[in-house]
Design a protein around this motif. Sequence first.
Motif, PDB file in Angstrom:
ATOM      1  N   TRP B 176      33.599 -63.932 -96.850  1.00  8.10           N
ATOM      2  CA  TRP B 176      32.747 -63.854 -98.362  1.00  8.10           C
ATOM      3  C   TRP B 176      31.807 -64.734 -98.230  1.00  8.10           C
ATOM      4  CZ3 TRP B 176      37.322 -64.299-102.258  1.00  8.10           C
ATOM      5  CH2 TRP B 176      38.097 -63.106-102.214  1.00  8.10           C
ATOM      6  N   ARG B 177      31.949 -66.116 -97.705  1.00  8.17           N
ATOM      7  CA  ARG B 177      30.881 -66.969 -97.426  1.00  8.17           C
ATOM      8  C   ARG B 177      29.607 -66.535 -96.747  1.00  8.17           C
ATOM      9  NH1 ARG B 177      34.889 -70.868 -96.927  1.00  8.17           N
ATOM     10  NH2 ARG B 177      34.873 -70.839 -94.650  1.00  8.17           N
ATOM     11  N   GLU B 178      30.089 -65.888 -95.727  1.00  5.58           N
ATOM     12  CA  GLU B 178      29.031 -65.305 -94.881  1.00  5.58           C
ATOM     13  C   GLU B 178      28.089 -64.246 -95.560  1.00  5.58           C
ATOM     14  OE1 GLU B 178      26.419 -65.688 -92.374  1.00  5.58           O
ATOM     15  OE2 GLU B 178      28.270 -66.722 -92.243  1.00  5.58           O
ATOM     16  N   MET B 179      29.075 -63.354 -96.261  1.00  8.57           N
ATOM     17  CA  MET B 179      28.447 -62.289 -97.184  1.00  8.57           C
ATOM     18  C   MET B 179      27.559 -62.775 -98.033  1.00  8.57           C
ATOM     19  SD  MET B 179      29.265 -59.307 -95.972  1.00  8.57           S
ATOM     20  CE  MET B 179      28.741 -59.907 -94.424  1.00  8.57           C
ATOM     21  N   LYS B 180      27.776 -63.901 -98.754  1.00  4.58           N
ATOM     22  CA  LYS B 180      26.913 -64.526 -99.824  1.00  4.58           C
ATOM     23  C   LYS B 180      25.579 -64.903 -99.069  1.00  4.58           C
ATOM     24  CE  LYS B 180      30.445 -65.753-103.187  1.00  4.58           C
ATOM     25  NZ  LYS B 180      31.287 -66.682-103.792  1.00  4.58           N
ATOM     26  N   ARG B 181      25.983 -65.448 -98.058  1.00  2.38           N
ATOM     27  CA  ARG B 181      24.861 -66.117 -97.265  1.00  2.38           C
ATOM     28  C   ARG B 181      23.781 -65.038 -96.793  1.00  2.38           C
ATOM     29  NH1 ARG B 181      25.521 -71.266 -94.444  1.00  2.38           N
ATOM     30  NH2 ARG B 181      27.841 -70.837 -94.137  1.00  2.38           N
ATOM     31  N   TYR B 182      24.359 -63.866 -96.169  1.00  3.94           N
ATOM     32  CA  TYR B 182      23.350 -62.823 -95.909  1.00  3.94           C
ATOM     33  C   TYR B 182      22.702 -62.342 -96.982  1.00  3.94           C
ATOM     34  CZ  TYR B 182      22.717 -59.936 -91.799  1.00  3.94           C
ATOM     35  OH  TYR B 182      21.893 -59.439 -90.870  1.00  3.94           O
ATOM     36  N   ALA B 183      23.507 -62.059 -98.257  1.00  2.45           N
ATOM     37  CA  ALA B 183      22.801 -61.351 -99.476  1.00  2.45           C
ATOM     38  C   ALA B 183      21.701 -62.214 -99.903  1.00  2.45           C
ATOM     39  CB  ALA B 183      23.935 -61.195-100.531  1.00  2.45           C
ATOM     40  N   TYR B 195      40.412 -55.029-102.578  1.00  3.80           N
ATOM     41  CA  TYR B 195      40.558 -56.414-103.102  1.00  3.80           C
ATOM     42  C   TYR B 195      39.788 -56.787-104.424  1.00  3.80           C
ATOM     43  CZ  TYR B 195      43.224 -57.116 -98.627  1.00  3.80           C
ATOM     44  OH  TYR B 195      43.879 -57.007 -97.561  1.00  3.80           O
ATOM     45  N   MET B 196      40.325 -56.554-105.515  1.00  4.67           N
ATOM     46  CA  MET B 196      39.377 -56.757-106.867  1.00  4.67           C
ATOM     47  C   MET B 196      38.719 -57.989-106.780  1.00  4.67           C
ATOM     48  SD  MET B 196      39.508 -53.863-108.277  1.00  4.67           S
ATOM     49  CE  MET B 196      39.836 -52.981-106.969  1.00  4.67           C
ATOM     50  N   GLU B 197      39.636 -59.096-106.096  1.00  2.00           N
ATOM     51  CA  GLU B 197      39.039 -60.472-106.134  1.00  2.00           C
ATOM     52  C   GLU B 197      37.667 -60.422-105.294  1.00  2.00           C
ATOM     53  OE1 GLU B 197      41.903 -62.745-104.102  1.00  2.00           O
ATOM     54  OE2 GLU B 197      40.841 -64.818-104.533  1.00  2.00           O
ATOM     55  N   GLU B 198      37.948 -59.773-104.268  1.00  3.67           N
ATOM     56  CA  GLU B 198      36.713 -59.558-103.268  1.00  3.67           C
ATOM     57  C   GLU B 198      35.396 -59.076-104.081  1.00  3.67           C
ATOM     58  OE1 GLU B 198      37.331 -59.049 -99.093  1.00  3.67           O
ATOM     59  OE2 GLU B 198      36.617 -57.050 -99.313  1.00  3.67           O
ATOM     60  N   ALA B 199      35.536 -58.114-104.734  1.00  8.00           N
ATOM     61  CA  ALA B 199      34.598 -57.428-105.476  1.00  8.00           C
ATOM     62  C   ALA B 199      34.013 -58.280-106.499  1.00  8.00           C
ATOM     63  CB  ALA B 199      35.167 -56.008-106.064  1.00  8.00           C
ATOM     64  N   GLU B 200      34.960 -59.009-107.137  1.00  6.20           N
ATOM     65  CA  GLU B 200      34.373 -59.887-108.234  1.00  6.20           C
ATOM     66  C   GLU B 200      33.595 -61.285-107.622  1.00  6.20           C
ATOM     67  OE1 GLU B 200      38.125 -60.525-110.097  1.00  6.20           O
ATOM     68  OE2 GLU B 200      37.133 -60.283-111.958  1.00  6.20           O
ATOM     69  N   ALA B 201      34.240 -61.551-106.269  1.00 14.02           N
ATOM     70  CA  ALA B 201      33.600 -62.633-105.756  1.00 14.02           C
ATOM     71  C   ALA B 201      32.010 -62.270-105.010  1.00 14.02           C
ATOM     72  CB  ALA B 201      34.350 -63.144-104.625  1.00 14.02           C
ATOM     73  N   LEU B 202      32.029 -61.136-104.420  1.00 12.96           N
ATOM     74  CA  LEU B 202      30.664 -60.756-103.879  1.00 12.96           C
ATOM     75  C   LEU B 202      29.749 -59.951-104.555  1.00 12.96           C
ATOM     76  CD1 LEU B 202      32.251 -60.018-100.188  1.00 12.96           C
ATOM     77  CD2 LEU B 202      31.046 -62.133-101.061  1.00 12.96           C
ATOM     78  N   ALA B 203      30.087 -59.079-105.359  1.00 14.42           N
ATOM     79  CA  ALA B 203      29.220 -57.920-105.956  1.00 14.42           C
ATOM     80  C   ALA B 203      28.482 -58.311-107.192  1.00 14.42           C
ATOM     81  CB  ALA B 203      30.109 -56.712-106.246  1.00 14.42           C
ATOM     82  N   ASP B 204      27.238 -58.118-107.131  1.00 16.51           N
ATOM     83  CA  ASP B 204      26.387 -58.072-108.604  1.00 16.51           C
ATOM     84  C   ASP B 204      26.810 -57.020-109.411  1.00 16.51           C
ATOM     85  OD1 ASP B 204      25.019 -60.082-107.125  1.00 16.51           O
ATOM     86  OD2 ASP B 204      23.734 -58.569-106.248  1.00 16.51           O
ATOM     87  N   ARG B 205      27.088 -55.904-108.786  1.00 18.83           N
ATOM     88  CA  ARG B 205      27.352 -54.618-109.538  1.00 18.83           C
ATOM     89  C   ARG B 205      28.630 -53.860-108.964  1.00 18.83           C
ATOM     90  NH1 ARG B 205      22.559 -51.107-108.656  1.00 18.83           N
ATOM     91  NH2 ARG B 205      23.950 -49.333-109.340  1.00 18.83           N
ATOM     92  N   ILE B 206      29.523 -53.503-109.983  1.00 17.04           N
ATOM     93  CA  ILE B 206      30.765 -52.730-109.632  1.00 17.04           C
ATOM     94  C   ILE B 206      30.384 -51.141-110.058  1.00 17.04           C
ATOM     95  CG2 ILE B 206      33.252 -52.208-110.040  1.00 17.04           C
ATOM     96  CD1 ILE B 206      32.510 -54.966-109.009  1.00 17.04           C
TER      97      ILE B 206
END
Lengths: 266, 311
Positions: B176-183, B195-206
């Motif tokens: 997740w940290r790497e994804m945020k950095r990449y975004a 994983y809903m937690e994953e979607a909440e942690a990473l996504a701007d939009r669902i």
Amino acid sequence: MSASPDTFPTPFRVAPAWPMLIRQAWAEMLQQIRMPMGLVWSLVATSVLFLFIGFGWAGQDVAGIDGKTYMMASFAAFGTFNIMLGTFGGGIASDRSARRHVLYRAMPVPPVVLLGAKVVVACVMTAVMTTLLVGTAVATGTRLDPLMALSLIGRMAIGGIPFITMGLAIGYLVRPASVAVVINILSLGLSFLSGIYFPIPETGGSIQRVANWSPMYHLAELGRDAVGAQVEHSIVNTVGVLLIYTLVFGLLALRAYGREEKRTFE
Amino acid sequence: MTVPTPIAPTPAVELRNVSKQFDKAEALRDVSLRIDPGEVVAILGPNGAGKTTAISIMLGIRKPTSGEAKIFGMDPQDLRARARCGVMLQDTGLPWNLKVGELVGLFRSYYPDPLPSREILEVAGLTELVGKRAGELSGGQRQRLAFALAICGNPSLLFLDEPTVGLDVDSRKAFWREMKRYAAKGASIVMTTHYMEEAEALADRIVVIHDGQVVADAPSDALTSRMGRKRVRIRVPDDTTLATFAGLPIDDLEISQGVAAFMAAEPEAALHELWLRKIAYQTIEIRGAALEDAVANLTNDPGEESHVRIA
């Protein structure tokens, strides 16, 4: 873990094809090398079979040359057939079975690079197999002009192209789990009908009539001509037949590929 | 080969009225979606909802029956567009007898401006495994390898199909940290996840897809606040049954091992009514609706009382 803070490249470009082809071909080659059983079958088994069967014809005149040399050329065609069908039929079936073709589909790789890499590997393996075969023959007393040996190696590598299209057709038409069985049956049947295990001039007319229809026979004739044997048909005729088979199997492969495209990608 | 860059601003991904028919089944119905550069979008929905079909069409693996798909304003099958994408697909194999370093080298050759091998291996946590054959890797290591291959081309658009399946908690958080950095670098990311937690942690939009249609397209907060209901958990006596709750203004009721859980717009009213019924409940827990509840609510058929497992 840390990603570079660089900016993304702006122009829309594709990677150069040649380095991609070289990398892909090397990857294909490594995969072949790391399957010892397959590699032994592709490269060594032909020479071993030649030792068992071809030696019986040593010292006998067949089609104007020593029978063992004639059999060596015949087995070169047998080995080429197995490598081409294994690389293409077996390779395509393996990609389909593991769904690697779906991954490649999403990559920025032109299909011609993927196909080209397999062609390069198949031609290199054919050349290695033929060299080993010639080496085995020479080491056991066969006298062969080096130019004839080179001609045989080159003709097998290029003359095997009809079997590339045949392999592609089988790879796309047959269920992946059945491809190896189909290739083995074809290999045994065609080699029997093409005079691989016994010289056709020694068998009378009936086998010859059937052999005329076998693409493996024509590849073997191309090889026999390279080592100085008197062949049944002119070389132009033989090459023409191989070209026709390339076209026929190519069309069949295209049709099978289209069917696979529709099933998986539409 | 260098070609002129299409005139900006262009969406990273655009689906316009896309429908997809498989024999008699309609996998997607008139789906329109726009994902801008730098956006991280999670596509959620039950199994068979059409998520994979949507991603396949975005990637150009499948063609829409009608409508239009574009990546960076180009046909998704255009190799120039693909050269700007990274892809991590589920259920696709690799040449397993190649080594990690060889695979990274091979995939780098597919792209015009690849990241350096060392950086790719570092980001994916594979530096120590560079000489190991792909077939010898564990499930989690294979996922990391798939991620490494996805970022080989320094992509402006990443497609991640269930990217953290098989990863342990630490690896998932690192991912997740790497994804945020990449975004943060400006890449767009399109992902599906269980994983809903994953979607909440990473996504701007669902984006929620159900029965081949987009039924919601909003930030996670907006989806959960739209619910207007809260999740309640109480400890109840062992002889409590579903009948105990009959007539209460609640739904999604579940009773298990002495704990009752339900959704309620007005939890206080429901708890007061239970108290009037002389139910000796205790250990009350009330929280806002989670993304899982919101998605389940959107994808539940009317009249269906049980939870829908989000896939």
